[in-house]
Design a protein around this motif. Structure first.
Motif, PDB file in Angstrom:
ATOM      1  N   GLN A  72     -14.209  -7.211 -66.208  1.00  0.00           N
ATOM      2  CA  GLN A  72     -15.292  -7.484 -66.414  1.00  0.00           C
ATOM      3  C   GLN A  72     -15.531  -8.718 -65.578  1.00  0.00           C
ATOM      4  O   GLN A  72     -15.495  -9.855 -66.606  1.00  0.00           O
ATOM      5  CB  GLN A  72     -16.056  -7.767 -67.664  1.00  0.00           C
ATOM      6  N   LEU A  73     -14.644  -9.210 -64.459  1.00  0.00           N
ATOM      7  CA  LEU A  73     -14.054 -10.248 -64.221  1.00  0.00           C
ATOM      8  C   LEU A  73     -15.361 -10.706 -62.742  1.00  0.00           C
ATOM      9  O   LEU A  73     -15.180 -10.009 -62.283  1.00  0.00           O
ATOM     10  CB  LEU A  73     -13.212 -10.544 -63.785  1.00  0.00           C
ATOM     11  N   ASN A  74     -15.787 -11.252 -62.395  1.00  0.00           N
ATOM     12  CA  ASN A  74     -15.997 -12.040 -60.608  1.00  0.00           C
ATOM     13  C   ASN A  74     -15.446 -11.406 -59.964  1.00  0.00           C
ATOM     14  O   ASN A  74     -13.861 -11.371 -60.268  1.00  0.00           O
ATOM     15  CB  ASN A  74     -16.800 -13.882 -61.164  1.00  0.00           C
ATOM     16  N   THR A  75     -15.450 -11.380 -58.523  1.00  0.00           N
ATOM     17  CA  THR A  75     -15.295 -11.180 -57.570  1.00  0.00           C
ATOM     18  C   THR A  75     -13.785 -12.213 -57.088  1.00  0.00           C
ATOM     19  O   THR A  75     -12.746 -11.746 -56.410  1.00  0.00           O
ATOM     20  CB  THR A  75     -15.714 -11.414 -56.332  1.00  0.00           C
ATOM     21  N   SER A  76     -14.242 -13.704 -57.146  1.00  0.00           N
ATOM     22  CA  SER A  76     -12.810 -14.140 -57.368  1.00  0.00           C
ATOM     23  C   SER A  76     -11.711 -14.272 -58.038  1.00  0.00           C
ATOM     24  O   SER A  76     -10.260 -13.875 -58.090  1.00  0.00           O
ATOM     25  CB  SER A  76     -13.141 -15.904 -57.162  1.00  0.00           C
ATOM     26  N   LYS A  77     -12.212 -14.033 -59.578  1.00  0.00           N
ATOM     27  CA  LYS A  77     -10.731 -13.889 -60.143  1.00  0.00           C
ATOM     28  C   LYS A  77     -10.226 -12.136 -59.906  1.00  0.00           C
ATOM     29  O   LYS A  77      -9.176 -11.927 -60.618  1.00  0.00           O
ATOM     30  CB  LYS A  77     -11.851 -13.887 -61.798  1.00  0.00           C
ATOM     31  N   LEU A  78     -11.650 -11.218 -59.927  1.00  0.00           N
ATOM     32  CA  LEU A  78     -10.210 -10.310 -59.570  1.00  0.00           C
ATOM     33  C   LEU A  78      -9.486 -10.001 -58.462  1.00  0.00           C
ATOM     34  O   LEU A  78      -8.670  -9.699 -58.095  1.00  0.00           O
ATOM     35  CB  LEU A  78     -11.854  -9.044 -59.076  1.00  0.00           C
ATOM     36  N   ALA A  79      -9.800 -10.857 -57.078  1.00  0.00           N
ATOM     37  CA  ALA A  79      -8.491 -11.049 -56.374  1.00  0.00           C
ATOM     38  C   ALA A  79      -7.694 -11.837 -56.771  1.00  0.00           C
ATOM     39  O   ALA A  79      -6.611 -11.411 -56.214  1.00  0.00           O
ATOM     40  CB  ALA A  79     -10.086 -12.175 -55.341  1.00  0.00           C
ATOM     41  N   GLN A 128     -13.796 -21.719 -42.273  1.00  0.00           N
ATOM     42  CA  GLN A 128     -15.297 -20.380 -42.646  1.00  0.00           C
ATOM     43  C   GLN A 128     -15.279 -19.522 -43.247  1.00  0.00           C
ATOM     44  O   GLN A 128     -15.705 -18.065 -43.875  1.00  0.00           O
ATOM     45  CB  GLN A 128     -16.341 -21.007 -41.342  1.00  0.00           C
ATOM     46  N   LEU A 129     -14.022 -18.860 -42.303  1.00  0.00           N
ATOM     47  CA  LEU A 129     -13.253 -17.644 -42.334  1.00  0.00           C
ATOM     48  C   LEU A 129     -13.091 -17.391 -43.845  1.00  0.00           C
ATOM     49  O   LEU A 129     -13.686 -15.928 -43.765  1.00  0.00           O
ATOM     50  CB  LEU A 129     -12.070 -17.604 -41.095  1.00  0.00           C
ATOM     51  N   ALA A 130     -12.461 -18.024 -44.012  1.00  0.00           N
ATOM     52  CA  ALA A 130     -11.302 -17.795 -46.098  1.00  0.00           C
ATOM     53  C   ALA A 130     -12.840 -17.416 -46.431  1.00  0.00           C
ATOM     54  O   ALA A 130     -12.802 -16.332 -47.447  1.00  0.00           O
ATOM     55  CB  ALA A 130     -10.951 -19.079 -46.301  1.00  0.00           C
ATOM     56  N   THR A 131     -14.231 -17.598 -46.664  1.00  0.00           N
ATOM     57  CA  THR A 131     -15.293 -17.500 -47.421  1.00  0.00           C
ATOM     58  C   THR A 131     -15.123 -16.582 -47.682  1.00  0.00           C
ATOM     59  O   THR A 131     -16.310 -15.840 -48.195  1.00  0.00           O
ATOM     60  CB  THR A 131     -16.596 -18.601 -47.166  1.00  0.00           C
ATOM     61  N   ARG A 132     -15.330 -15.427 -46.423  1.00  0.00           N
ATOM     62  CA  ARG A 132     -16.179 -14.155 -46.336  1.00  0.00           C
ATOM     63  C   ARG A 132     -15.189 -12.984 -46.390  1.00  0.00           C
ATOM     64  O   ARG A 132     -15.160 -11.735 -46.525  1.00  0.00           O
ATOM     65  CB  ARG A 132     -15.902 -13.781 -44.620  1.00  0.00           C
ATOM     66  N   LEU A 133     -13.708 -13.884 -47.183  1.00  0.00           N
ATOM     67  CA  LEU A 133     -11.863 -12.363 -47.072  1.00  0.00           C
ATOM     68  C   LEU A 133     -12.922 -12.424 -48.535  1.00  0.00           C
ATOM     69  O   LEU A 133     -12.656 -12.936 -49.408  1.00  0.00           O
ATOM     70  CB  LEU A 133     -11.106 -13.128 -46.672  1.00  0.00           C
ATOM     71  N   PRO A 134     -11.584 -11.253 -49.068  1.00  0.00           N
ATOM     72  CA  PRO A 134     -11.825 -10.897 -50.359  1.00  0.00           C
ATOM     73  C   PRO A 134     -10.791 -11.803 -51.245  1.00  0.00           C
ATOM     74  O   PRO A 134     -10.736 -12.253 -52.286  1.00  0.00           O
ATOM     75  CB  PRO A 134     -11.656  -9.424 -49.935  1.00  0.00           C
ATOM     76  N   ASN A 135      -9.813 -12.174 -50.604  1.00  0.00           N
ATOM     77  CA  ASN A 135      -8.543 -12.545 -51.415  1.00  0.00           C
ATOM     78  C   ASN A 135      -8.406 -14.002 -51.695  1.00  0.00           C
ATOM     79  O   ASN A 135      -8.451 -14.927 -50.401  1.00  0.00           O
ATOM     80  CB  ASN A 135      -6.810 -12.333 -51.094  1.00  0.00           C
TER      81      ASN A 135
END
Length: 1085
Positions: free
Chosen positions: A777-784, A818-825
């Motif tokens: 139950q974590l957000n996307t950035s914390k899961l990354a 800008q590319l980094a904002t679209r990537l999962p990690n």
């Protein structure tokens, strides 16, 4: 002075409006040198001006770099606070000893956002035969008075090289037929030569992959007439060995030949080499071309060992020290031919045009009109090639040339030499509308992002004379196979984003460009116009009109060279290493250019001492990296990491254990905390330093405890100390749950994991992605962040030393951000001009299938080719440490990189032309794997996919090539296994179909051969028991073995893992009952 409206004799503090004028007048009346103020503290300055309160303010302006201050090493440091603008300009001047002659001047611009970084400025100044004792390098601010630094460059110990012999004079001789030799033994494939060696081979080495491909295409056609097979190496070891055995003429790059030739003793085909041709040998003087020297030295050594002469034929531009090169390669003075630079098939006229504009973008704009004028003046009707620094500029220059032509002559298509109706069919399919319009006007531009098919058409149109002007970006200068009457070099600098500077083209690049001006069968002469900064004109006059000096750079790259030779037993001790260096060019260059190689004298004693020190330091570095071991301070022997580095052609720093576990290395000079002198303890930076030391200090003490325990053979205290080091590093007690070390794991999350029987990091790694999201139950950035902690392999690969030279172009750091904002990690607190960060982002973009620009896609291709080798090395390192799940994760990463997808993506995504919509329809029909798709009826498949016939053929081709392998295994004598005995597992592999070949991976830039790993592991303990890597044709029998553990029942898993395809791996569980051995029973009694 004009900008600040003040005389140089005035006090520099007048530049600051906040200081009272009365105070400044007092200082000027004192008539004290400005440099003296740097030695005074605030109290002394206050007493000097008789205003104690103002003393602190003046001290702040002097010492806090309100006036730009430069260190004597020319390292500029400037805090750029509120008083300063976005940029600070400086002038770099080089003066003679009397400060009368200005030898060099250069404008340097320091940007605010890069003021904390180191900046390197490289320039050339002449040194005359009767050189003075020193030169002076002066750096002066263009804005601030009293901002000046001077450095003396001493020539006291400078020793100039001896004069080199003059170039070889070209005789006016007429070519003769081959039979004039009167000796057929001079021909490689003559009947007499074939009797001596039934399988003679010729190797041709050229520095660039693109050049090798051009030569292969040409030689394929030429040598096919005499029945000789020409092959080109691929960098896949297995494939290359087959090509060498079948081919008569082998074309390679230095790196590919270096990989294969390391094991020349074990590979007999290498001993059949009669001729070794090295083209463009002059690039050996470039910083990254030391491999050429390595392979030439190895071929010389190999020739001496097999007692058969291998003829080495080097070809290069005119070289200043050609005599040294010839002696190194075994040629006498009479057999070395070094002609003048002016000797060409077509006479060349070179024009160098200087522009006194220091700002790069402004200079390029100013060059646009002169480019058009040069075309009109030197080549109004002949073909022209214009080289520009970047992709973007190629398009702009094409538009500018057509604009100038339309304005001057009112004729828009003056560069088109065929009718518009004839050229239009070739522009119908162009997606780039600008390119389409310029082609219709006779001007075309080429860059790395152009489709290969369109590029071939454009090159044919230009070669056929339909188009007159071709504009080429710098990145394609080694790829281009076009020639012209006039070549224009539009500026000689390109942007280096890593150092935030504009670097000069290398001389080898300039020579390659000039070589394009060559039409021997069409023209009797050729012209080159070189446009550059005015201060660079003398440099180009020197190195383009005179022979080129070559120096060795091998002393900076000896580690991997020695490591490879130690692995192959060529070098077995330090003396062997010194002896082996005598085969290299560096051995001859050292005595000729002492200062360049830091030698103190010309005698043999100085040379011997320098070589010994060089070998000693290199081997010590390899030992610290755990690549080799040194016994008795003399003998060397390889270690596992060194073998892996040599096999996969990986830098020794990449394979180092520290590099595989951590990106950052913290080195402490002493056993005690670092002392800070003259600091303010209310400074947050000082606080950060002290807190870091407070955190790190226990680690040093714990390491000391481990050393003491080891020296006294104390097992339990040593293990306790190691466990304490883990606790301090992760900031947790040994009784705490292991999951506490993961980022963002609170007590509530750990409690939920415990309830679901998730107790270790390995348990968490085995879960599915959907289960992760639901449980944590974590957000996307914390899961990354959690994913990166569990599987840091992508970071490890991206931080490899192989990626240090990835180019960073102008404004590319903003694109990467800008590319980094679209990537999962997500990457936190990183510099986007770091090549390792760029490698990480581009790898993620490849796995996410994000569309990139042409330049970034080219960089991605280079990163991917190296990534496979790095990942395979990771598998070997992890398996040698017995780590099961990390090794399996590395194997899975190889599949992901090859197919360009994440492991959480549907397996169907690796099929060509499969979009998200098609995958969604398949999922609704419960078609989740390639095998499910293959089992469908043809009519159902066509209706489901809704693809054209050609695309369906691509899908069918992938499915037919997709591996369907039957795996069976058995454990012989399963009931008689005792503790300590060897357990064999016999594995049978057989393909269900007969179709095999290269891996189908549309997103991978290079052809790959299919490979597999067989692994036996124990999941409970995360132990990798046995592993073998293999290639499978149709059938194979493989035996895996391991030592039986203690008595009891042990559960294992047999893994069969692909290195290229996803979804075709196999897992088989089996158990082994181990009985007590005889020795155990005796011990019990």
């Amino acid at each position: 002075m004009i900008d600040k409206r003040m005389w140089q004799s005035m006090c520099p503090l007048r530049q600051f409006k906040k200081i009272p004028k009365e105070i400044i007048r007092k200082i000027e009346k004192k008539n004290i040198s400005w440099d003296r103020f740097y030695d005074l503290d605030a109290h002394e300055i206050g007493e000097l001006v008789r205003a104690p309160k103002v003393g602190k303010t003046i001290y702040k302006y002097i010492h806090h770099h309100h006036i730009p201050k430069l260190e004597l090493s020319l390292h500029i440091f400037n805090e750029m606070i509120k008083i300063h603008e976005m940029t600070e300009p400086f002038w770099i001047l080089v003066e003679d000893v009397d400060s009368e002659i200005l030898l060099h001047h250069e404008y340097f611009l320091l940007k605010k956002k890069y003021c904390e970084d180191e900046h390197y400025v490289k320039f050339f100044v002449p040194v005359f035969e009767t050189f003075p004792p020193q030169y002076f390098i002066r750096v002066i601010s263009d804005k601030w008075i009293a901002s000046e630094t001077q450095v003396a460059l001493s020539f006291r110990h400078l020793i100039l090289e001896e004069k080199h012999p003059p170039p070889t004079e070209l005789l006016d001789l007429q070519p003769l037929p081959v039979n004039a030799l009167r000796n057929s033994n001079s021909i490689l494939f003559s009947n007499e030569k074939l009797k001596e060696n039934p399988q003679p081979k010729c190797v041709y080495v050229t520095p660039k992959e693109e050049l090798a491909e051009i030569v292969r295409q040409d030689w394929d056609r030429r040598f096919a007439t005499i029945g000789r097979k020409v092959v080109m190496l691929t960098s896949e070891t297995g494939t290359d060995l087959k090509l060498i055995s079948k081919g008569h003429i082998i074309i390679s790059t230095p790196e590919k030949w270096n990989i294969l030739s390391r094991l020349w003793k074990q590979r007999k085909n290498f001993q059949n080499i009669n001729l070794f041709i090295v083209d463009d040998l002059h690039v050996i003087g470039s910083d990254d071309r030391h491999v050429l020297e390595i392979i030439c030295s190895r071929m010389l050594y190999m020739s001496s060992q097999i007692e058969r002469n291998i003829r080495i034929v080097p070809m290069a531009t005119s070289i200043l020290n050609a005599k040294d090169i010839g002696q190194w390669l075994g040629y006498s003075t009479n057999a070395t031919f070094n002609f003048r630079p002016s000797i060409r098939l077509v006479q060349l006229v070179l024009h160098i045009q200087g522009f006194n504009i220091t700002h790069n973008a402004s200079r390029l704009i100013a060059m646009a009109k002169p480019v058009y004028q040069a075309i009109n003046r030197y080549s109004p009707n002949h073909p022209v090639i214009v080289f520009v620094p970047s992709h973007k500029l190629s398009r702009m220059t094409a538009i500018d040339i057509l604009t100038f032509a339309a304005a001057a002559e009112q004729k828009r298509d003056r560069f088109l030499h065929i009718s518009t109706t004839e050229i239009e069919p070739f522009t119908d399919e162009r997606e780039d509308q600008t390119l389409k319009e310029t082609i219709l006007r006779g001007v075309v531009y080429l860059h790395e992002g152009l489709n290969h098919k369109y590029r071939i058409i454009i090159e044919e149109l230009y070669t056929g004379g339909a188009l007159q002007v071709c504009i080429v970006s710098r990145s394609m200068l080694w790829t281009l196979n076009l020639f012209s009457y006039l070549v224009i070099i539009m500026d000689t600098q390109y942007y280096n984003g890593q150092d935030h500077t504009y670097d000069d083209y290398s001389i080898s690049d300039i020579l390659q460009i000039i070589g394009r001006a060559n039409h021997p069968l069409k023209e009797t002469d050729a012209k080159v116009v070189l446009m550059c900064l005015s201060s660079k004109k003398d440099f180009f006059f020197k190195f383009l009109y005179e022979p080129l000096p070559i120096e060795s750079h091998l002393d900076h790259c000896l580690h991997d060279y020695f490591n490879a030779e130690i692995i192959t037993k060529i070098t077995e001790n330090k003396q062997d290493a010194i002896d082996y260096l005598t085969w290299a060019l560096i051995y001859r260059c050292m005595t000729q250019n002492l200062n360049y190689y830091y030698l103190q004298g010309v005698s043999s004693r100085y040379l011997s001492d320098h070589l010994s020190e060089l070998v000693e330091n290199t081997l010590n570095d390899l030992e610290q990296s755990k690549c080799i071991t040194i016994e008795n301070e003399m003998d060397t022997s390889p270690l596992n990491l060194g073998m892996i580095a040599a096999y996969y052609y990986i830098n020794y720093r990449t394979i180092d254990n520290k590099s595989l576990t951590s990106k950052t290395k913290i080195k402490l000079a002493t056993r005690l905390p670092n002392k800070l002198n003259n600091v303010k303890f209310n400074d947050p930076h000082v606080k950060a330093n002290l807190l870091l030391q407070a955190h790190l200090s226990p680690i040093r003490l714990i390491q000391a405890c481990v050393d003491v325990s080891r020296s006294n053979s104390w097992l339990l205290p040593g293990l306790a100390a190691i466990e304490l080091a883990q606790m301090v590093t992760q900031v947790m007690w040994n009784k705490d749950p292991y999951l506490k070390q993961l980022p963002h794991f609170t007590s509530e999350i750990i409690q939920r994991c415990t309830e679901n029987k998730i107790k270790t990091v390995f348990d968490l790694m085995e879960m599915q992605d959907k289960e992760h999201v639901e449980l944590l139950q974590l957000n996307t950035s914390k899961l990354a962040d959690v994913a990166r902690f569990c599987n840091p392999l992508l970071d490890i690969v991206a931080n490899a030393a192989e990626y240090e030279r990835i180019p960073i172009r102008h404004h590319e750091d903003n694109m990467l951000k800008q590319l980094a904002t679209r990537l999962p990690n997500k990457l936190n607190n990183v510099k986007f001009n770091d090549p390792h960060v760029k490698a990480n982002l581009l790898l993620q973009a490849h796995l996410s299938r994000i569309q990139l620009s042409a330049e970034l896609q080219k960089d991605t291709d280079e990163i991917l080719i190296k990534a496979i080798r790095l990942i395979q090395a990771c598998v070997d390192v992890l398996s040698s440490n017995g780590w099961l799940l990390p090794a399996l994760a590395a194997m899975e990463l190889a599949q992901m990189v090859t197919q360009g997808m994440w492991n959480k993506d549907p397996y169907l995504r690796q099929l060509p032309h499969f979009t998200s919509e098609i995958i969604q329809r398949c999922t609704e029909k419960k078609i989740e794997t390639v095998f499910d798709l293959m089992e469908m009826q043809d009519e159902e498949r066509v209706e489901l996919l809704q693809l054209s016939t050609s695309k369906l053929a691509d899908v069918a081709r992938f499915c037919n090539r997709y591996p369907n392998i039957e795996v069976s295994y058995e454990v012989p004598d399963k009931d008689d296994i005792t503790s300590g005995s060897t357990v064999n597992v016999n594995v049978s592999l057989e393909r269900a179909d007969e179709v095999s070949g290269p891996v189908i991976s549309p997103l991978f830039p290079q052809k790959r051969e299919e490979g597999w790993w067989l692994v036996i592991g124990e999941l409970k303990t995360n132990a990798l028991i046995s592993i073998k890597r293999l290639t499978l044709q149709q059938k194979a029998q493989v035996v895996l073995d391991f030592t039986a553990p203690s008595a009891g029942t042990h559960n294992y898993i047999l893994y069969f893992m692909s290195d290229a395809y996803m979804g075709c791996d196999h897992e088989y569980k089996f158990s082994v009952d181990v009985h007590k051995g005889v020795n155990n029973d005796a011990d019990m009694k």
